[in-house]
Design a protein around this motif. Structure first.
Motif, PDB file in Angstrom:
ATOM      1  N   PHE A  25      10.017  -1.770  -8.538  1.00 51.94           N
ATOM      2  CA  PHE A  25       9.200  -1.490  -7.826  1.00 51.94           C
ATOM      3  C   PHE A  25       8.251  -2.375  -7.017  1.00 51.94           C
ATOM      4  O   PHE A  25       7.554  -3.061  -6.568  1.00 51.94           O
ATOM      5  CB  PHE A  25       8.934   0.084  -7.794  1.00 51.94           C
ATOM      6  CG  PHE A  25       7.665   0.157  -6.815  1.00 51.94           C
ATOM      7  CD1 PHE A  25       8.537   0.860  -5.179  1.00 51.94           C
ATOM      8  CD2 PHE A  25       6.683   0.549  -5.969  1.00 51.94           C
ATOM      9  CE1 PHE A  25       7.937   1.274  -4.198  1.00 51.94           C
ATOM     10  CE2 PHE A  25       5.878   0.711  -6.022  1.00 51.94           C
ATOM     11  CZ  PHE A  25       6.172   0.799  -4.602  1.00 51.94           C
ATOM     12  N   LEU A  26       7.623  -2.254  -8.183  1.00 54.12           N
ATOM     13  CA  LEU A  26       5.954  -3.427  -8.085  1.00 54.12           C
ATOM     14  C   LEU A  26       6.922  -4.699  -7.569  1.00 54.12           C
ATOM     15  O   LEU A  26       6.055  -5.151  -6.558  1.00 54.12           O
ATOM     16  CB  LEU A  26       5.643  -3.787  -9.334  1.00 54.12           C
ATOM     17  CG  LEU A  26       4.807  -2.266  -9.722  1.00 54.12           C
ATOM     18  CD1 LEU A  26       4.323  -2.442 -11.587  1.00 54.12           C
ATOM     19  CD2 LEU A  26       3.585  -1.964  -8.974  1.00 54.12           C
ATOM     20  N   TYR A  27       7.754  -5.050  -8.811  1.00 48.85           N
ATOM     21  CA  TYR A  27       7.675  -6.677  -7.720  1.00 48.85           C
ATOM     22  C   TYR A  27       8.518  -6.559  -6.331  1.00 48.85           C
ATOM     23  O   TYR A  27       8.510  -7.289  -5.454  1.00 48.85           O
ATOM     24  CB  TYR A  27       9.060  -7.622  -8.761  1.00 48.85           C
ATOM     25  CG  TYR A  27       8.328  -8.373  -9.374  1.00 48.85           C
ATOM     26  CD1 TYR A  27       7.445  -9.207  -9.769  1.00 48.85           C
ATOM     27  CD2 TYR A  27       8.106  -7.790 -11.214  1.00 48.85           C
ATOM     28  CE1 TYR A  27       7.077  -9.812 -10.769  1.00 48.85           C
ATOM     29  CE2 TYR A  27       6.835  -8.613 -12.329  1.00 48.85           C
ATOM     30  CZ  TYR A  27       6.851  -9.413 -11.232  1.00 48.85           C
ATOM     31  OH  TYR A  27       5.646 -10.324 -12.874  1.00 48.85           O
ATOM     32  N   SER A  28       8.578  -5.600  -5.644  1.00 47.65           N
ATOM     33  CA  SER A  28       9.665  -5.170  -4.471  1.00 47.65           C
ATOM     34  C   SER A  28       8.503  -5.044  -4.193  1.00 47.65           C
ATOM     35  O   SER A  28       8.448  -5.866  -2.603  1.00 47.65           O
ATOM     36  CB  SER A  28      10.629  -4.565  -4.593  1.00 47.65           C
ATOM     37  OG  SER A  28      10.012  -3.460  -4.648  1.00 47.65           O
ATOM     38  N   GLY A  33       5.554  -8.690   0.195  1.00 47.15           N
ATOM     39  CA  GLY A  33       3.638  -9.118   1.128  1.00 47.15           C
ATOM     40  C   GLY A  33       2.876  -8.554   1.389  1.00 47.15           C
ATOM     41  O   GLY A  33       1.995  -8.302   0.908  1.00 47.15           O
ATOM     42  N   ARG A  34       3.383  -6.604  -0.060  1.00 50.25           N
ATOM     43  CA  ARG A  34       2.070  -5.687  -0.046  1.00 50.25           C
ATOM     44  C   ARG A  34       1.354  -5.820  -0.655  1.00 50.25           C
ATOM     45  O   ARG A  34       0.521  -5.089  -1.252  1.00 50.25           O
ATOM     46  CB  ARG A  34       3.150  -4.313   0.159  1.00 50.25           C
ATOM     47  CG  ARG A  34       3.585  -4.283   1.983  1.00 50.25           C
ATOM     48  CD  ARG A  34       4.261  -2.881   1.515  1.00 50.25           C
ATOM     49  NE  ARG A  34       5.258  -2.819   1.265  1.00 50.25           N
ATOM     50  CZ  ARG A  34       6.677  -2.554   1.395  1.00 50.25           C
ATOM     51  NH1 ARG A  34       6.827  -2.620   2.911  1.00 50.25           N
ATOM     52  NH2 ARG A  34       7.647  -2.995   0.809  1.00 50.25           N
ATOM     53  N   LEU A  35       1.636  -6.224  -2.156  1.00 45.39           N
ATOM     54  CA  LEU A  35       1.190  -6.952  -3.664  1.00 45.39           C
ATOM     55  C   LEU A  35       0.685  -7.971  -3.666  1.00 45.39           C
ATOM     56  O   LEU A  35       1.509  -8.847  -3.134  1.00 45.39           O
ATOM     57  CB  LEU A  35       1.540  -5.823  -5.090  1.00 45.39           C
ATOM     58  CG  LEU A  35       1.558  -6.129  -6.009  1.00 45.39           C
ATOM     59  CD1 LEU A  35      -0.316  -5.462  -5.858  1.00 45.39           C
ATOM     60  CD2 LEU A  35       1.983  -5.287  -6.894  1.00 45.39           C
ATOM     61  N   TRP A  55      -4.457  -2.123  -3.444  1.00 43.11           N
ATOM     62  CA  TRP A  55      -3.050  -2.628  -2.974  1.00 43.11           C
ATOM     63  C   TRP A  55      -2.584  -0.539  -2.999  1.00 43.11           C
ATOM     64  O   TRP A  55      -1.847   0.232  -2.772  1.00 43.11           O
ATOM     65  CB  TRP A  55      -1.883  -3.355  -4.014  1.00 43.11           C
ATOM     66  CG  TRP A  55      -0.676  -2.762  -3.907  1.00 43.11           C
ATOM     67  CD1 TRP A  55      -0.005  -1.991  -3.140  1.00 43.11           C
ATOM     68  CD2 TRP A  55       0.257  -1.578  -4.620  1.00 43.11           C
ATOM     69  NE1 TRP A  55       1.528  -1.712  -3.420  1.00 43.11           N
ATOM     70  CE2 TRP A  55       1.579  -1.103  -4.788  1.00 43.11           C
ATOM     71  CE3 TRP A  55      -0.586  -1.093  -5.847  1.00 43.11           C
ATOM     72  CZ2 TRP A  55       2.032  -0.408  -4.853  1.00 43.11           C
ATOM     73  CZ3 TRP A  55       0.742   0.015  -7.036  1.00 43.11           C
ATOM     74  CH2 TRP A  55       1.573   0.414  -6.829  1.00 43.11           C
ATOM     75  N   LYS A  56      -3.276  -0.112  -4.541  1.00 47.00           N
ATOM     76  CA  LYS A  56      -3.059   0.849  -4.931  1.00 47.00           C
ATOM     77  C   LYS A  56      -3.576   2.241  -4.087  1.00 47.00           C
ATOM     78  O   LYS A  56      -3.033   3.193  -4.017  1.00 47.00           O
ATOM     79  CB  LYS A  56      -3.629   1.139  -6.474  1.00 47.00           C
ATOM     80  CG  LYS A  56      -3.246   2.756  -6.752  1.00 47.00           C
ATOM     81  CD  LYS A  56      -4.052   2.200  -8.586  1.00 47.00           C
ATOM     82  CE  LYS A  56      -4.562   4.180  -8.806  1.00 47.00           C
ATOM     83  NZ  LYS A  56      -5.420   4.052 -10.705  1.00 47.00           N
ATOM     84  N   HIS A  57      -4.722   2.031  -3.714  1.00 43.06           N
ATOM     85  CA  HIS A  57      -5.051   2.338  -2.639  1.00 43.06           C
ATOM     86  C   HIS A  57      -4.167   2.733  -1.561  1.00 43.06           C
ATOM     87  O   HIS A  57      -4.203   3.385  -0.943  1.00 43.06           O
ATOM     88  CB  HIS A  57      -6.324   1.922  -2.154  1.00 43.06           C
ATOM     89  CG  HIS A  57      -7.770   2.332  -3.257  1.00 43.06           C
ATOM     90  ND1 HIS A  57      -8.574   1.913  -4.676  1.00 43.06           N
ATOM     91  CD2 HIS A  57      -7.956   4.087  -4.268  1.00 43.06           C
ATOM     92  CE1 HIS A  57      -8.695   2.673  -5.053  1.00 43.06           C
ATOM     93  NE2 HIS A  57      -8.861   3.702  -5.578  1.00 43.06           N
TER      94      HIS A  57
END
Length: 67
Positions: A25-28, A33-35, A55-57
């Protein structure tokens, strides 16, 4: 545990434990472009703590508003 500053570097294991999200999920999130992409140090990948926190917030805030 040491205190993290905005410019501290964190690894994938930290992010997975902190967010409860898996590696795939994190790599997706990076792919879309979100992380931000990690900084590479040899074979190690590290993220700036402030980038991860942003990103987390942005990811969890809409989920909390919906419930």
């Amino acid at each position: 545990m040491r205190e993290l500053r905005d410019d501290s570097l964190v690894d994938l294991k930290f992010m997975m434990e902190d967010s409860g999200m898996g590696k795939t999920f994190l790599y997706s999130e990076i792919k879309h472009g979100r992380l931000p992409s990690p900084h590479k140090f040899g074979r190690a990948s590290k993220w700036v703590y402030a980038d991860y926190q942003n990103w987390k917030h942005s990811y969890f805030s809409p989920l909390q508003k919906a419930s």
